[in-house]
Enzyme design. Structure first.
Site, PDB file in Angstrom:
ATOM      1  N   LYS A  71      40.503  35.582  40.878  1.00  0.00           N
ATOM      2  CA  LYS A  71      39.534  36.592  40.960  1.00  0.00           C
ATOM      3  C   LYS A  71      39.083  36.755  42.239  1.00  0.00           C
ATOM      4  O   LYS A  71      38.743  35.891  43.027  1.00  0.00           O
ATOM      5  CB  LYS A  71      38.217  35.957  40.142  1.00  0.00           C
ATOM      6  CG  LYS A  71      37.451  37.228  39.780  1.00  0.00           C
ATOM      7  CD  LYS A  71      36.405  36.574  38.688  1.00  0.00           C
ATOM      8  CE  LYS A  71      35.309  37.767  38.573  1.00  0.00           C
ATOM      9  NZ  LYS A  71      34.604  37.898  37.404  1.00  0.00           N
TER      10      LYS A  71
ATOM     11  N   ASP B  37      24.243  36.497  33.091  1.00  0.00           N
ATOM     12  CA  ASP B  37      25.109  37.571  32.777  1.00  0.00           C
ATOM     13  C   ASP B  37      25.699  37.575  31.495  1.00  0.00           C
ATOM     14  O   ASP B  37      27.018  37.701  31.477  1.00  0.00           O
ATOM     15  CB  ASP B  37      25.909  37.928  33.980  1.00  0.00           C
ATOM     16  CG  ASP B  37      26.366  39.581  33.880  1.00  0.00           C
ATOM     17  OD1 ASP B  37      25.693  40.181  33.141  1.00  0.00           O
ATOM     18  OD2 ASP B  37      27.588  39.640  34.617  1.00  0.00           O
TER      19      ASP B  37
ATOM     20  N   ARG C 288      39.891  44.684  36.591  1.00  0.00           N
ATOM     21  CA  ARG C 288      39.102  44.891  37.750  1.00  0.00           C
ATOM     22  C   ARG C 288      37.553  44.814  37.407  1.00  0.00           C
ATOM     23  O   ARG C 288      37.185  45.255  36.318  1.00  0.00           O
ATOM     24  CB  ARG C 288      39.286  46.372  38.234  1.00  0.00           C
ATOM     25  CG  ARG C 288      40.274  46.120  39.505  1.00  0.00           C
ATOM     26  CD  ARG C 288      40.567  47.778  39.906  1.00  0.00           C
ATOM     27  NE  ARG C 288      41.801  47.664  40.738  1.00  0.00           N
ATOM     28  CZ  ARG C 288      41.561  47.232  42.207  1.00  0.00           C
ATOM     29  NH1 ARG C 288      40.393  46.743  42.567  1.00  0.00           N
ATOM     30  NH2 ARG C 288      42.648  47.165  42.910  1.00  0.00           N
ATOM     31  N   GLY C 289      36.980  44.016  38.162  1.00  0.00           N
ATOM     32  CA  GLY C 289      35.541  43.661  37.834  1.00  0.00           C
ATOM     33  C   GLY C 289      34.905  44.596  39.084  1.00  0.00           C
ATOM     34  O   GLY C 289      35.223  45.194  39.809  1.00  0.00           O
ATOM     35  N   SER C 290      33.203  44.318  38.867  1.00  0.00           N
ATOM     36  CA  SER C 290      32.482  45.026  40.156  1.00  0.00           C
ATOM     37  C   SER C 290      32.944  44.598  41.407  1.00  0.00           C
ATOM     38  O   SER C 290      32.627  45.413  42.589  1.00  0.00           O
ATOM     39  CB  SER C 290      31.016  44.619  39.823  1.00  0.00           C
ATOM     40  OG  SER C 290      30.796  44.582  38.417  1.00  0.00           O
ATOM     41  N   PHE C 291      33.402  43.220  41.595  1.00  0.00           N
ATOM     42  CA  PHE C 291      33.820  42.667  42.851  1.00  0.00           C
ATOM     43  C   PHE C 291      35.191  42.720  43.367  1.00  0.00           C
ATOM     44  O   PHE C 291      35.423  42.035  44.397  1.00  0.00           O
ATOM     45  CB  PHE C 291      33.086  41.419  42.850  1.00  0.00           C
ATOM     46  CG  PHE C 291      31.631  41.335  42.294  1.00  0.00           C
ATOM     47  CD1 PHE C 291      30.581  41.970  43.270  1.00  0.00           C
ATOM     48  CD2 PHE C 291      31.398  40.961  41.459  1.00  0.00           C
ATOM     49  CE1 PHE C 291      29.212  41.831  42.769  1.00  0.00           C
ATOM     50  CE2 PHE C 291      29.896  40.805  40.750  1.00  0.00           C
ATOM     51  CZ  PHE C 291      29.055  41.483  41.702  1.00  0.00           C
ATOM     52  N   GLY C 292      35.869  43.191  42.569  1.00  0.00           N
ATOM     53  CA  GLY C 292      37.616  43.026  42.914  1.00  0.00           C
ATOM     54  C   GLY C 292      38.339  43.082  41.706  1.00  0.00           C
ATOM     55  O   GLY C 292      37.770  42.914  40.723  1.00  0.00           O
ATOM     56  N   SER C 293      39.835  42.790  42.177  1.00  0.00           N
ATOM     57  CA  SER C 293      40.621  42.659  41.065  1.00  0.00           C
ATOM     58  C   SER C 293      40.802  41.109  40.607  1.00  0.00           C
ATOM     59  O   SER C 293      40.587  40.294  41.111  1.00  0.00           O
ATOM     60  CB  SER C 293      41.964  43.224  41.455  1.00  0.00           C
ATOM     61  OG  SER C 293      42.633  42.313  42.358  1.00  0.00           O
ATOM     62  N   VAL C 294      41.252  41.083  39.213  1.00  0.00           N
ATOM     63  CA  VAL C 294      41.582  39.717  38.830  1.00  0.00           C
ATOM     64  C   VAL C 294      43.108  39.875  38.375  1.00  0.00           C
ATOM     65  O   VAL C 294      43.534  40.816  37.865  1.00  0.00           O
ATOM     66  CB  VAL C 294      40.717  39.683  37.347  1.00  0.00           C
ATOM     67  CG1 VAL C 294      41.109  38.416  36.632  1.00  0.00           C
ATOM     68  CG2 VAL C 294      39.242  39.811  37.684  1.00  0.00           C
TER      69      VAL C 294
END
Ligand code: ATP
Length: 424
Positions: free
Chosen positions: A47, A167, A26-32
């Site tokens: 993503k 980033d 899971r990243g900052s913007f949703g799941s992978v």
């Protein structure tokens, strides 16, 4: 990726073309999640980015950046296949190449747990591969392969299509073995059974994922793939980014902290911090509070990498983590370094050797196939010969006994068998 339909027009993949598998993070913007693109049976990642909170300008910017990143094709950059929206859920799905050996943050964690330094050869190899990816981003062209390590590199043209990563951090540098799709299907929590996807026998999903975590990885063999870039820019302005970005800016350059615009040199600072961390197993600037950290970054003072590493590696890292933008080297300048050239040349040779080995394996397979075909051919020929001999014998016996077999007075009865014999 884009398949041709019977009408021969190229069709953009649809969400229903993908089989959705387990979540890998899971990243900052949703799941992978891992997915399989059914028409080609290729394993990829999906993503998700929730865009419900964005205004229309931000959405447009997100789409524009997706299209820029989708055009960045280079073997050290995570390949971007396609994207689509779920308008009801207000989610953007990005379909990308799956990197089957984790990322650099996981690699660093492993070495730290095992209380070992990353061998210097691996550091240079990963460094050279990230620089090759950055060359494509910063100058919009592919880096030519080296003939010798002393080749003169031509000065890149002032790029029109500059992409700044913005980033760069260990979690965005992915690792993969060659031919990941083949390996992934074998290692996946599901497998193909006569073309049908079934649960992998003997494993629950979680056990299998856990096994992959403990799997032995030879970091000498990994391909480095730079991922997750560009998009940060549009997300950065959004409310969600401000509220969900909880990461510590260990890799952020002093100029960005000072609210100056990003430049390709900001990526160089971040890469310097990443290479430092690969050697020291911690980032160059650490602090208990945010303001202490930003002060340390702005001062640009940090320690030497462990004595285990050469002075050459130490000084190139120090040249990159330089507060002064005028003296910080560009991607092109870093690629002139003799150690980077040596690492690039050795990667080229290793790839060449792997290709030769694959070619040799292919030749052996072809040889085996030909041998098998020739045996089958010989067996068929012998059978025909036997049939022919039997027929001739039968005919001789008929003539001698004065009896006739039905149809045997027709000369074509024997001609047909003979013709078949000679045709073979
Ligand atoms: N192309 C990929 N191949 C394999 N694993 C991936 C890929 N992209 C992301 N992952 C994995 O998915 C997880 C979440 O990744 P993601 O990039 O969304 O978040 P993050 O980098 O952890 O955080 P942030 O969103 O703040 O950058 C991580 O464990 C990452 O290693």
């Amino acid at each position: 990726m884009y398949r041709r339909t019977p009408g021969n027009e190229i069709k953009k993949p649809h969400r229903s073309d993908f089989q959705v598998l387990e979540e890998i993070g899971r990243g900052s913007f949703g799941s992978v999640r891992k997915v399989i693109y059914n028409p080609t049976k290729t394993v990829m990642v999906r993503k998700e980015i929730k865009y419900g909170h964005m205004n229309s300008k931000e959405r447009q910017q997100l789409i524009a950046e997706c299209s820029i990143v989708s055009q960045l094709k280079q073997s050290n950059i995570v390949e971007f296949f396609s994207w689509d929206f779920d308008e009801q859920k207000e989610v953007l799905y990005l379909y990308m190449e799956y990197c089957n050996k984790g990322d650099l943050s996981q690699m660093i964690k492993r070495y730290k747990q095992e209380r070992r330094y990353v061998p210097e050869k691996i550091v240079w190899s990963i460094f050279a591969q990230v620089l090759t990816a950055l060359y494509k981003c910063h100058y919009g062209e592919d880096l030519s392969p080296l003939t010798t390590i002393y080749d003169r590199m031509k000065q890149p043209a002032k790029g029109k299509n500059i992409v700044i990563h913005r980033d760069l951090k260990p979690g965005n540098i992915f690792l993969s073995y060659d031919d990941p799709n083949k390996i992934n299907i074998e290692n996946s929590a599901i497998q193909y059974n006569n073309g049908l996807l079934t649960n992998f026998k003997g494993y629950t999903k979680n056990e299998k994922i856990e096994n992959n975590k403990n799997e032995n990885i030879d970091y000498n063999l990994v391909n480095v793939k730079l991922g997750d870039f560009g998009l940060a820019k549009s997300l950065e302005t959004s409310i969600q980014f401000a509220t969900t970005y909880v990461g510590t800016p260990y890799y952020m350059s002093p100029e960005v902290l000072n609210d100056q615009p990003y430049s390709p040199l900001s990526d160089i600072w971040s890469l310097g911090c990443v290479i430092f961390e690969m050697c020291s197993l911690h980032p160059p600037f650490q602090a208990k509070t945010y303001s202490e950290l930003t002060n340390k970054i702005k001062s640009g003072k940090f320690e030497r990498i462990p004595e285990y590493y050469s002075n050459g590696l130490n000084s190139i890292i120090h040249s990159m983590i330089d507060v002064n933008l005028r003296t910080r080297p560009s991607t092109y300048e870093l690629l002139q370094d003799i150690q980077i050239r040596t690492a690039r040349k050795s990667l080229q040779l290793e790839k060449f050797e792997r290709n030769l080995l694959d070619y040799e394996k292919e030749l052996i397979n072809i040889e085996k196939l030909l041998e098998k075909q020739s045996l089958e051919y010989e067996r068929g020929l012998n059978q025909l010969k036997e049939q022919f001999d039997t027929a001739v014998e039968e005919r001789a016996r008929e003539i001698l006994s004065g009896q006739k077999k039905k149809g045997s007075d027709n000369p074509r009865f024997y001609d047909k068998r003979l013709a078949e014999y000679y045709r073979r």
